[in-house]
Design an enzyme around this catalytic site. Structure first.
Site, mmCIF file in Angstrom:
data_model
loop_
_atom_site.group_PDB
_atom_site.id
_atom_site.type_symbol
_atom_site.label_atom_id
_atom_site.label_comp_id
_atom_site.label_asym_id
_atom_site.label_seq_id
_atom_site.Cartn_x
_atom_site.Cartn_y
_atom_site.Cartn_z
ATOM 1 N N SER A 156 -7.697 1.569 15.556
ATOM 2 C CA SER A 156 -7.369 0.707 16.694
ATOM 3 C C SER A 156 -7.706 1.425 17.998
ATOM 4 C CB SER A 156 -5.858 0.425 16.664
ATOM 5 O OG SER A 156 -5.439 -0.149 17.869
ATOM 6 N N VAL A 199 0.807 -1.222 0.000
ATOM 7 C CA VAL A 199 0.000 0.000 0.000
ATOM 8 C C VAL A 199 0.846 1.280 0.000
ATOM 9 C CG1 VAL A 199 -2.050 -1.065 1.016
ATOM 10 C CG2 VAL A 199 -0.291 -0.070 2.518
ATOM 11 N N ASN A 201 -7.049 -2.069 5.366
ATOM 12 C CA ASN A 201 -6.758 -2.905 6.530
ATOM 13 C C ASN A 201 -5.271 -3.173 6.755
ATOM 14 O OD1 ASN A 201 -7.440 -5.324 8.450
ATOM 15 N ND2 ASN A 201 -6.196 -6.218 6.805
ATOM 16 N N LYS A 214 -2.721 5.541 13.864
ATOM 17 C CA LYS A 214 -4.129 5.102 13.939
ATOM 18 C C LYS A 214 -5.049 6.267 14.304
ATOM 19 C CE LYS A 214 -4.171 0.688 12.891
ATOM 20 N NZ LYS A 214 -4.599 0.310 11.519
ATOM 21 N N ALA A 263 -0.224 7.140 16.964
ATOM 22 C CA ALA A 263 -0.308 8.397 16.208
ATOM 23 C C ALA A 263 -0.835 8.128 14.802
ATOM 24 C CB ALA A 263 1.065 9.065 16.145
ATOM 25 N N TYR A 277 2.526 3.854 16.332
ATOM 26 C CA TYR A 277 1.303 3.180 15.850
ATOM 27 C C TYR A 277 0.056 3.966 16.266
ATOM 28 C CZ TYR A 277 -2.073 -0.747 15.514
ATOM 29 O OH TYR A 277 -3.153 -1.557 15.237
HETATM 30 N N1 LIG Z 1 -5.559 -7.833 15.580
HETATM 31 C C1 LIG Z 1 -5.971 -6.861 16.399
HETATM 32 O O1 LIG Z 1 -6.366 -7.101 17.534
HETATM 33 C C2 LIG Z 1 -5.966 -5.446 15.914
HETATM 34 C C3 LIG Z 1 -6.305 -4.454 16.833
HETATM 35 C C4 LIG Z 1 -6.393 -3.138 16.396
HETATM 36 C C5 LIG Z 1 -6.140 -2.837 15.068
HETATM 37 N N2 LIG Z 1 -5.776 -3.829 14.213
HETATM 38 C C6 LIG Z 1 -5.527 -3.454 12.834
HETATM 39 O O2 LIG Z 1 -6.193 -4.371 11.985
HETATM 40 C C7 LIG Z 1 -5.466 -4.474 10.753
HETATM 41 C C8 LIG Z 1 -5.199 -5.937 10.475
HETATM 42 O O3 LIG Z 1 -4.430 -6.461 11.541
HETATM 43 P P1 LIG Z 1 -4.174 -8.020 11.760
HETATM 44 O O4 LIG Z 1 -4.231 -8.229 13.212
HETATM 45 O O5 LIG Z 1 -5.007 -8.833 10.861
HETATM 46 O O6 LIG Z 1 -2.629 -8.074 11.315
HETATM 47 P P2 LIG Z 1 -1.780 -9.244 10.651
HETATM 48 O O7 LIG Z 1 -0.365 -8.919 10.938
HETATM 49 O O8 LIG Z 1 -2.311 -10.542 11.076
HETATM 50 O O9 LIG Z 1 -2.067 -9.037 9.085
HETATM 51 C C9 LIG Z 1 -1.655 -7.867 8.444
HETATM 52 C C10 LIG Z 1 -1.495 -8.120 6.977
HETATM 53 O O10 LIG Z 1 -1.040 -6.896 6.370
HETATM 54 C C11 LIG Z 1 -0.036 -7.212 5.423
HETATM 55 N N3 LIG Z 1 0.831 -6.062 5.175
HETATM 56 C C12 LIG Z 1 1.853 -5.599 5.948
HETATM 57 N N4 LIG Z 1 2.434 -4.535 5.363
HETATM 58 C C13 LIG Z 1 1.758 -4.315 4.212
HETATM 59 C C14 LIG Z 1 1.885 -3.372 3.173
HETATM 60 N N5 LIG Z 1 2.851 -2.421 3.182
HETATM 61 N N6 LIG Z 1 1.020 -3.412 2.137
HETATM 62 C C15 LIG Z 1 0.059 -4.373 2.098
HETATM 63 N N7 LIG Z 1 -0.089 -5.324 3.033
HETATM 64 C C16 LIG Z 1 0.747 -5.281 4.092
HETATM 65 C C17 LIG Z 1 0.693 -8.405 6.012
HETATM 66 O O11 LIG Z 1 1.386 -9.131 5.001
HETATM 67 C C18 LIG Z 1 -0.453 -9.194 6.650
HETATM 68 O O12 LIG Z 1 -0.989 -10.137 5.759
HETATM 69 C C19 LIG Z 1 -4.209 -3.628 10.923
HETATM 70 O O13 LIG Z 1 -4.424 -2.359 10.350
HETATM 71 C C20 LIG Z 1 -4.083 -3.520 12.428
HETATM 72 O O14 LIG Z 1 -3.344 -2.377 12.793
HETATM 73 C C21 LIG Z 1 -5.675 -5.123 14.600
#
Ligand SMILES: NC(=O)c1ccc[n+]([C@@H]2O[C@H](COP(=O)([O-])OP(=O)(O)OC[C@H]3O[C@@H](n4cnc5c(N)ncnc54)[C@H](O)[C@@H]3O)[C@@H](O)[C@H]2O)c1
Length: 252
Positions: free
Chosen positions: A146, A67, A94, A163, A161, A159
């Site tokens: 988040s 991205v 995402n 989000k 900042a 992170y």
């Molecule tokens: N899991 C949680 O509890 C949680 C909580 C708050 C926010 N989030 C947010 O939810 C989203 C998904 O998180 P998750 O827990 O599934 O994470 P994850 O690490 O399991 O999956 C993230 C995915 O993003 C991909 N990725 C990383 N850098 C990238 C890039 N530059 N371009 C495209 N893809 C890229 C990775 O390859 C991976 O497949 C994120 O934005 C995260 O910050 C997650």
């Protein structure tokens, strides 16, 4: 009779969808009838998720998309629109990473990395998608923020900042795109994914996290995915500029 959650005929682009929440959201949108372009920085991971969707009877294609690469975002948006006969209805920003460190140890490099992926990535993909988005009330941008952006988290100033930046992004864009009948919202999830493995398994972090979650459990990614379907659907046609926590009551 009015159907609220049927996404048949809609196309969607999900970033960071090779694992975790993005993969579950892609599967949930496809189960609701959408054609989904599953994208991830790992093209192989994206393609495996798309294959799973197609095998289960849904419709999906995949693309490698970092991205932070604007040109790749433009190409992916066109590919997603082709799945929807020229329209791209739903964009889920995402993709994400964390790079935790206590404040004195945070570097320019990790600060920039989190901004490049969360904020600039959402900027690139959404701007690339916009020319393909319909103005009949079916267009949706769903940004993934988040609890860190809402309440702050120890060791995650970079992170948090980024989000929190996405929340301002969401609200301003919601005001701009209201005139085009495109709804822009953010969702703050909590789920057991590769990203949260350390805070779920490390004794010190795990107990502290559990104290903060009123429902006293972690959701699997597919449990939070339904809320994305809701925001993508006709049920959310009068909701814009909002942040929806889907986190077992952690933020209230
Ligand atoms: N899991 C949680 O509890 C949680 C909580 C708050 C926010 N989030 C947010 O939810 C989203 C998904 O998180 P998750 O827990 O599934 O994470 P994850 O690490 O399991 O999956 C993230 C995915 O993003 C991909 N990725 C990383 N850098 C990238 C890039 N530059 N371009 C495209 N893809 C890229 C990775 O390859 C991976 O497949 C994120 O934005 C995260 O910050 C997650």
């Amino acid at each position: 009779m009015r159907t609220y959650f049927d996404l048949t005929g809609r196309s969607a682009l999900v970033t960071g969808a090779g694992a975790g929440i993005g993969a579950a959201v892609s599967e949930a949108l496809a189960a609701a009838g959408a054609s989904v372009l599953v994208t991830d920085i790992s093209g192989d991971a994206a393609s495996a998720v798309a294959e799973r969707i197609n095998t289960a009877g849904g419709k999906a294609d995949s693309a490698a998309l970092d991205v932070s690469d604007r040109d790749a975002a433009v190409a992916a948006a066109a590919q997603a629109a082709a799945l929807g006969e020229g329209n791209l209805h739903i964009v889920v920003n995402n993709a994400g990473v964390t790079s935790p460190a206590m404040f004195p140890k945070l570097t320019d490099e990790t600060f920039r990395l989190t901004f490049d992926i969360h904020v600039m990535g959402t900027f690139h993909v959404t701007q690339a998608a916009l020319p393909h988005m319909p103005t009949d009330g079916t267009g949706r941008v769903i940004n993934v923020t988040s609890a860190a952006g809402l309440t702050g988290t120890l060791g995650q100033v970079n992170y948090s900042a980024a989000k929190a930046g996405l929340i301002g992004f969401t609200k301003s864009l919601a005001r701009e795109l209201a005139t085009k009948n495109i709804m822009v919202n953010a969702l703050a999830p909590l789920a057991a994914t590769p990203m949260t493995e350390t805070i779920r398994t490390n004794e010190k972090f795990a107990a502290n996290m559990m104290n903060r979650i009123p429902l006293k459990r972690w959701a699997e990614a597919d449990e939070v995915a339904g809320a994305f379907v809701f925001l993508a659907s006709d049920a959310a046609s009068y909701i814009t500029g909002q942040v929806l926590p889907v986190d077992g009551g952690m933020v209230m």
